[in-house]
Design an enzyme around this catalytic site. Structure first.
Site, PDB file in Angstrom:
ATOM      1  N   SER A  91       0.841  -1.210   0.000  1.00 41.38           N
ATOM      2  CA  SER A  91       0.000   0.000   0.000  1.00 41.38           C
ATOM      3  C   SER A  91       0.867   1.246   0.000  1.00 41.38           C
ATOM      4  CB  SER A  91      -0.857   0.052   1.272  1.00 41.38           C
ATOM      5  OG  SER A  91      -2.145  -0.403   1.039  1.00 41.38           O
ATOM      6  N   GLY A 130      -5.634  12.142  -1.415  1.00 43.04           N
ATOM      7  CA  GLY A 130      -6.911  12.381  -0.749  1.00 43.04           C
ATOM      8  C   GLY A 130      -8.058  12.529  -1.726  1.00 43.04           C
ATOM      9  N   LEU A 131      -8.815  11.457  -1.895  1.00 42.97           N
ATOM     10  CA  LEU A 131     -10.009  11.506  -2.759  1.00 42.97           C
ATOM     11  C   LEU A 131     -11.263  11.246  -1.927  1.00 42.97           C
ATOM     12  CD1 LEU A 131     -11.196  11.671  -5.662  1.00 42.97           C
ATOM     13  CD2 LEU A 131     -10.885   9.200  -5.841  1.00 42.97           C
ATOM     14  N   TRP A 162      -9.972   8.143   5.476  1.00 42.68           N
ATOM     15  CA  TRP A 162      -9.382   6.856   5.076  1.00 42.68           C
ATOM     16  C   TRP A 162      -8.146   7.050   4.204  1.00 42.68           C
ATOM     17  CZ3 TRP A 162     -10.907   2.841   7.670  1.00 42.68           C
ATOM     18  CH2 TRP A 162     -12.218   2.760   8.123  1.00 42.68           C
ATOM     19  N   ILE A 163      -7.330   8.032   4.512  1.00 46.52           N
ATOM     20  CA  ILE A 163      -6.214   8.343   3.617  1.00 46.52           C
ATOM     21  C   ILE A 163      -4.927   7.641   4.077  1.00 46.52           C
ATOM     22  CG2 ILE A 163      -4.899  10.190   2.498  1.00 46.52           C
ATOM     23  CD1 ILE A 163      -8.032  10.006   1.879  1.00 46.52           C
ATOM     24  N   THR A 164      -4.476   6.695   3.241  1.00 41.67           N
ATOM     25  CA  THR A 164      -3.239   5.952   3.540  1.00 41.67           C
ATOM     26  C   THR A 164      -2.069   6.933   3.619  1.00 41.67           C
ATOM     27  OG1 THR A 164      -4.106   4.015   2.408  1.00 41.67           O
ATOM     28  CG2 THR A 164      -1.708   4.102   2.706  1.00 41.67           C
ATOM     29  N   SER A 236      -7.617   8.379 -13.358  1.00 43.81           N
ATOM     30  CA  SER A 236      -6.462   7.903 -14.143  1.00 43.81           C
ATOM     31  C   SER A 236      -5.356   7.407 -13.204  1.00 43.81           C
ATOM     32  CB  SER A 236      -5.937   9.000 -15.067  1.00 43.81           C
ATOM     33  OG  SER A 236      -5.401  10.067 -14.297  1.00 43.81           O
ATOM     34  N   GLU A 362      -9.763   1.373  -3.496  1.00 44.63           N
ATOM     35  CA  GLU A 362      -9.494   1.461  -4.950  1.00 44.63           C
ATOM     36  C   GLU A 362     -10.663   0.939  -5.776  1.00 44.63           C
ATOM     37  OE1 GLU A 362      -6.869   2.702  -6.467  1.00 44.63           O
ATOM     38  OE2 GLU A 362      -5.279   2.758  -4.970  1.00 44.63           O
TER      39      GLU A 362
END
Ligand code: TGC
Ligand code: FAD
Length: 383
Positions: A91, A130-131, A162-164, A236, A362
């Protein structure tokens, strides 16, 4: 390592070198310590610099920015070996390679590329992407985070969830709506109005840092905006990361399969190794079968990507299938080990729990079903 169809015979010398480099990294640095970090809920920070030195954080990045300048098959091979160690390590590498370096390389200005890419490639800078927001996961187009333009820069308001790597990142690629359209911004650590909080209580991906990002009138310099508009920008990037995950999941599956096979050959019940029982063989063969198919899918997808003739839907199929079979391999392996299967002496429960996240992030398994369903029927079932 399991390679029933000798796919690695097709690798170039360079690809073979990537496989052996990433494999030795996992065996020397990840496997001996990962259970300790997983139990503690911490990421092994001292591995970042080593991954950078080995070129694992910027596999396809051109060498002029400090990258390894290798092809997509090499990238996939590296992700498979890293995830054989743990999904958290893969990850970390996925985010750095595909979700931070890729958008800056693809949509960044020369100034942004020169400033950020070499440090991201070496691991001196950690990146995050960050999405997702608290109320918008599968449907990122609904995001509420906004950017407004002033003479001094863009002002960001909103939150990401939830941002890795969020709270350990030096650089965040953040997606926000500017004049109603999704835009990407490079947000640097420490700027006023930007805060991050590590999320606790995870039963999965425990060795990975997952965080909330909060933007409260956060002023981002005018030259930190990426040159891309619309949801296709972040999507993308996801194409790259999902491809790497399809290989990574095979690594987890192989770790579980090999553990179960070795165990079955030595565990005696009813006076015989349990590997001699037909039901056990059936489980092992199911795993062998599915792992081999998954390897062929990802390998061929990598070749398509290297020729630039892949389609995002083909990546959806690979991510969806490979994570699903990997999770099933983990469950079957756990069964083969009986009670021992729940112990942290073996890697199986750790992989099983990790794969639950991998199945969701994802694009969830079901979202990829809908992407494929829309592709073959021409009918979009999202809404
Ligand atoms: P839709 O209308 O289908 O598309 C909007 C625009 O995007 C274009 N597009 C793509 N472009 C590039 N690649 C793709 N895969 C694309 N899919 C769609 C599309 O052509 C359109 O472009 P334009 O120019 O016409 O505007 O979008 P929608 O709103 O219906 O949403 C559907 C979609 C695709 C967003 C949804 O299916 C989806 O993929 N949801 C999943 C969200 C997701 O995957 N989030 C991941 C967050 S990051 C993460 O999880 C990191 S984990 C990291 C780790 O630790 O490894
Ligand atoms: P939801 O979108 O709320 O979905 C809940 C359920 O509803 C799912 O089963 C889903 O399949 C289903 N569903 C939703 N819509 C539909 C539909 N139209 N039809 C049928 N079923 C549907 N995000 C980032 O931006 N950056 C990161 O670095 C990152 N890292 C992560 C790390 C971890 C450990 C985890 C767990 C997540 C991470 N994510 C990250 C977030 C991840 O991408 C989202 O969790 C994922 O996109 C799903 O969103 P959600 O959790 O909000 O679920």
């Amino acid at each position: 390592m399991l390679d029933y169809y000798n796919i690695s015979d097709q690798y170039s010398e360079e690809e073979k070198l990537v496989a052996s480099t990433a494999r030795s990294f996992s065996e020397k640095y990840v496997l001996p310590v990962i259970e300790k970090y997983y139990s503690a809920g911490q990421f092994p920070m001292d591995l970042i610099k080593i991954m950078g030195e080995l070129g694992l954080l910027a596999v396809t990045l051109p060498s002029k920015y400090g990258g390894s300048e290798l092809n997509y098959v090499s990238y996939g091979i590296a992700m498979q070996e890293l995830e054989r160690g743990d999904s958290a390590i893969r990850s970390f590498a996925s985010v750095q390679n595909s979700l931070v370096i890729y958008p800056i390389l693809t949509y960044g200005t020369d100034e942004q590329k020169n400033k950020f890419l070499p440090k991201l490639a070496s691991g001196e800078f950690i990146g995050c992407f960050g999405l997702t927001e608290p109320d918008f996961g599968s449907n990122p187009g609904g995001m509420l985070t906004t950017a407004t333009k002033t003479n001094k820069g863009y002002i960001l308001n909103g939150a990401k969830m939830w941002i890795t790597n969020g709270s350990i990142a030096d650089v965040a690629v953040v997606w926000a709506k500017f004049e109603g359209k999704v835009n990407g911004f490079i947000v640097e650590k420490g700027i006023p109005g930007f805060n991050s909080i590590e999320m606790k209580g995870k039963h999965s991906l425990r060795a990975s840092v997952t965080s909330e990002l909060i933007f409260n009138d956060c002023l981002v310099p005018l030259n930190n905006r990426l040159e891309i508009e619309g949801l296709r920008g972040p999507l993308s990037c996801l194409n790259q990361a999902r491809y790497g995950i399809s290989w990574g999941a095979i690594g987890s599956a192989i770790a579980c399969y090999e553990t179960a096979l070795n165990y079955a050959k030595t565990r005696i019940q009813f006076g015989k190794p349990i590997a001699s029982f037909q039901i056990i063989q059936d489980k092992l063969v199911w795993m062998l079968n599915e792992i081999t198919k998954a390897q062929l899918v990802s390998y061929h997808l990598g070749r398509l990507k290297d020729k630039k003739i892949d389609r995002p839907q083909q990546t959806s199929l690979a991510k969806r299938n490979n994570v699903d079979i990997a999770l099933h391999c983990a469950r079957l392996s756990r069964e083969i080990l009986g009670a021992n299967g729940i112990l942290n002496e073996y890697p199986i429960m750790r992989h099983m729990a990790n794969l639950e996240s991998v199945k969701t992030y994802e694009g969830t398994h079901d979202i990829h079903t809908l992407i494929l369903g829309a592709d073959i029927t021409g009918i979009d079932a999202f809404s």
